[in-house]
Design an enzyme around this catalytic site. Structure first.
Site, short mmCIF file in Angstrom:
data_model
loop_
_atom_site.label_atom_id
_atom_site.label_comp_id
_atom_site.label_asym_id
_atom_site.label_seq_id
_atom_site.Cartn_x
_atom_site.Cartn_y
_atom_site.Cartn_z
N ASP A 150 0.80 -1.23 0.00
CA ASP A 150 0.00 0.00 0.00
C ASP A 150 0.83 1.27 0.00
OD1 ASP A 150 -2.61 -1.03 -0.13
OD2 ASP A 150 -2.52 -1.61 1.98
N ASP A 156 -6.15 -4.67 -6.30
CA ASP A 156 -5.90 -3.28 -5.91
C ASP A 156 -4.45 -2.86 -6.21
OD1 ASP A 156 -7.59 -4.95 -4.38
OD2 ASP A 156 -7.83 -3.47 -2.81
N1 GLY Z 1 -7.36 -1.93 -0.56
C1 GLY Z 1 -8.15 -0.98 -1.12
C2 GLY Z 1 -9.60 -1.25 -1.09
O1 GLY Z 1 -10.17 -1.50 -0.04
O2 GLY Z 1 -10.21 -1.15 -2.11
#
Ligand code: GLY
Length: 428
Positions: free
Chosen positions: A145, A207
């Site tokens: 992240d 993601d």
């Molecule tokens: N990890 C990012 C989301 O919750 O979409």
């Protein structure tokens, strides 16, 4: 009042013919018409709704600025960032700027966008203040992240605030992210197994596509050229393994970390392992559009289009998806405005990449419809909450952030406004 509508698109596409206008009207009306029951419609039912006709960009930017004007007075704790507004509440819940909290960069990112949109110095000052509090996150290697955390804050600072001194911070961040690449698999490892014990080997989630932007930026700005290769390899491997035959995305893939074999395809935030989590699909659309922007490799644009077309097919009439396209009793399920904001922003960009005029129109017009819906009384924070948008869903499957306002919904919304403003400038 200047609204964005079909006429504006005529400028955007640099086409000024009646036939173009007629085609565009058809593009708008066909889905509307075919969803209608047989022929005895009143005039009112046959007309396109207000949502389909116009989007008042300047008004919306002014609204967002007014929201931020009020928010900054309350959001004074620099150790925290606004994350969500609970259902039917009005004020932001702040959470710590923490190495394990992926949303730390979005609030400063919003402030940078507001500076970019308005040129008002106070937004730059505020953005700097909120950005520079988590420089040490550049050393995060525990999860993927770091891209979501650093690029909206430090990246936007370089891009919009000419903060050259942030470059080294971004380069270190990219180096940290690159440590997570496993060449046996061909992807970056997204999550740690300690935090996500359901999986014991190499985890990649959809993601992760967004974090590639940090690697591309670094490769172009003095970082190691292998960052580019890593980003491309990650996207290619993901393209091969992460999607069903209908071009919808799984959320979580577990790979054998030695052989690279796919061990399983699961979910964490979707309804079930096999269901189609709408924000996952949104990350895919955005991610492959970004891949084309950075590589100009047509295979990525073709893929982005396939993902986008499937997403558009699955949407309800107001263009804001339910949190999962396969959740039971779909009509009653909570919406996810954050997914809509992500896709609106992506489609505006994609509309400038595709060469076919009809595709340009389709994506641009779909994005305008999404923004119009998001700015409507239903999804806007106007008079209801401190956010730009309400009705997002973070992780219903985990029982959290259900039908709330989310900071990243606002981030991708203001990014979409910025992209739209630039598109309109180009076309004028
Ligand atoms: N990890 C990012 C989301 O919750 O979409």
């Amino acid at each position: 009042m200047k609204t964005i509508n079909l006429k504006s698109f005529k400028n955007f596409s640099k086409k000024n013919s009646r036939s173009t206008m007629a085609r565009m009207i058809l593009v708008f009306l066909i889905p509307f018409i075919i969803s209608c029951e047989p022929t005895t419609k009143t005039k009112e039912q046959q007309a396109p709704s207000a949502m389909e006709q116009s989007f008042d960009l300047e008004n919306e930017i002014n609204f967002c600025e007014a929201q931020l004007d009020k928010a900054v007075l309350k959001l004074t704790d620099l150790t925290k960032h606004p994350r969500l507004i609970e259902t039917n509440e009005t004020e932001w819940v702040e959470v710590p700027n923490d190495k394990l909290i992926w949303t730390s960069g979005f609030y400063p990112g919003i402030l940078w966008y507001m500076y970019e949109l308005t040129g008002v110095q106070k937004w730059k000052d505020e953005a700097i203040k909120r950005t520079e509090v988590f420089e040490d996150f550049k050393n995060i290697t525990e999860h993927h992240d770091i891209g979501f955390m650093m690029f909206p804050a430090y990246g936007n600072g370089v891009l919009f605030g000419d903060k050259q001194e942030y470059k080294d911070i971004l380069l270190t961040s990219a180096a940290s992210l690159a440590t997570r690449f496993n060449p046996n698999v061909g992807t970056l490892k997204s999550w740690s197994n300690i935090m996500h014990p359901r999986w014991s080997e190499h985890i990649t989630i959809i993601d992760n596509m967004l974090n590639l932007e940090l690697l591309f930026w670094a490769a172009k700005n003095g970082g190691d050229s292998t960052y580019y290769d890593i980003a491309v390899k990650h996207a290619e491997t993901t393209m091969k393994n992460h999607f069903r035959d209908d071009y919808t995305s799984w959320h979580v893939l577990e790979y054998d970390e030695t052989t690279g074999e796919v061990l399983n395809r699961h979910t964490k935030q979707g309804y079930s392992d096999d269901s189609r989590w709408s924000r996952g699909q949104a990350w895919g659309v955005y991610g492959y559009s970004l891949m084309y922007r950075e590589t100009k490799d047509k295979k990525f644009l073709d893929f982005a289009q396939k993902l986008a077309d499937r997403y558009l097919e699955l949407l309800p009439e107001d263009m804001i998806p339910q949190w999962d396209f396969d959740a039971p009793n779909l009509e009653t399920q909570e919406r996810d405005a954050s997914a809509a904001a992500v896709v609106a922003s992506a489609l505006l960009e994609m509309s400038t990449f595709v060469t076919d005029k009809k595709d340009q129109e389709r994506y641009y017009n779909a994005a305008i419809k999404m923004l119009t819906s998001l700015s409507s009384d239903v999804y806007s924070g106007k008079g209801k909450a401190a956010s730009f948008l309400i009705h997002s869903t973070g992780a219903k499957s985990l029982g959290s952030e259900i039908d709330v306002a989310l900071i990243y919904a606002d981030y991708y919304y203001i990014e979409a406004l910025s992209r739209l403003k630039k598109l309109n400038k180009t076309s004028n």
